[in-house]
Design a protein around this motif. Structure first.
Motif, PDB file in Angstrom:
ATOM      1  N   LYS A   1     -59.974 -15.680  22.494  1.00 51.13           N
ATOM      2  CA  LYS A   1     -60.919 -16.581  23.143  1.00 51.13           C
ATOM      3  C   LYS A   1     -61.129 -16.146  24.590  1.00 51.13           C
ATOM      4  CE  LYS A   1     -59.776 -20.519  20.297  1.00 51.13           C
ATOM      5  NZ  LYS A   1     -59.199 -21.857  20.244  1.00 51.13           N
ATOM      6  N   GLU A   2     -62.397 -15.968  24.952  1.00 47.78           N
ATOM      7  CA  GLU A   2     -62.738 -15.528  26.301  1.00 47.78           C
ATOM      8  C   GLU A   2     -62.232 -16.521  27.352  1.00 47.78           C
ATOM      9  OE1 GLU A   2     -66.737 -14.183  28.706  1.00 47.78           O
ATOM     10  OE2 GLU A   2     -66.705 -13.956  26.534  1.00 47.78           O
ATOM     11  N   THR A   3     -62.366 -17.804  27.074  1.00 47.94           N
ATOM     12  CA  THR A   3     -61.914 -18.816  28.045  1.00 47.94           C
ATOM     13  C   THR A   3     -60.402 -18.747  28.247  1.00 47.94           C
ATOM     14  OG1 THR A   3     -61.853 -20.490  26.297  1.00 47.94           O
ATOM     15  CG2 THR A   3     -63.812 -20.420  27.680  1.00 47.94           C
ATOM     16  N   GLU A   4     -59.668 -18.529  27.186  1.00 43.39           N
ATOM     17  CA  GLU A   4     -58.212 -18.434  27.298  1.00 43.39           C
ATOM     18  C   GLU A   4     -57.815 -17.236  28.163  1.00 43.39           C
ATOM     19  OE1 GLU A   4     -54.384 -17.449  24.487  1.00 43.39           O
ATOM     20  OE2 GLU A   4     -56.015 -18.581  23.584  1.00 43.39           O
TER      21      GLU A   4
ATOM     22  N   CYS B   1     -63.422  -9.452  23.796  1.00 45.41           N
ATOM     23  CA  CYS B   1     -62.860 -10.651  23.166  1.00 45.41           C
ATOM     24  C   CYS B   1     -63.257 -10.763  21.696  1.00 45.41           C
ATOM     25  CB  CYS B   1     -63.285 -11.890  23.950  1.00 45.41           C
ATOM     26  SG  CYS B   1     -62.496 -11.996  25.571  1.00 45.41           S
ATOM     27  N   GLU B   2     -64.494 -10.448  21.390  1.00 45.47           N
ATOM     28  CA  GLU B   2     -64.937 -10.497  19.990  1.00 45.47           C
ATOM     29  C   GLU B   2     -64.173  -9.483  19.146  1.00 45.47           C
ATOM     30  OE1 GLU B   2     -69.154  -9.845  20.275  1.00 45.47           O
ATOM     31  OE2 GLU B   2     -69.550 -11.943  20.790  1.00 45.47           O
TER      32      GLU B   2
END
Length: 58
Positions: free
Chosen positions: A35-38, A29-30
């Protein structure tokens, strides 16, 4: 790279990238600036969750 809108295609691409290029979901994700949550919410919508031990969505 823009990720696919289709959740099944997204699952396939994310798991391939985790397997071949990234040691963790956070790193993926980085590097991809998402966004990791998305990402986890989109894959949860089709019944998949991230397994840190296997470094894949199952």
């Amino acid at each position: 790279m823009e990720l696919p809108k289709d959740p099944a295609m997204l699952l396939s691409i994310v798991n391939m990238k985790l397997r071949d290029f990234y040691p963790t979901l956070t790193t993926l994700c980085e590097e991809m600036e998402i966004k990791e949550t998305e990402l986890t919410e989109r894959l949860a919508s089709i019944g998949y969750e991230y397994d840190a031990d296997g470094n894949q969505f199952v």
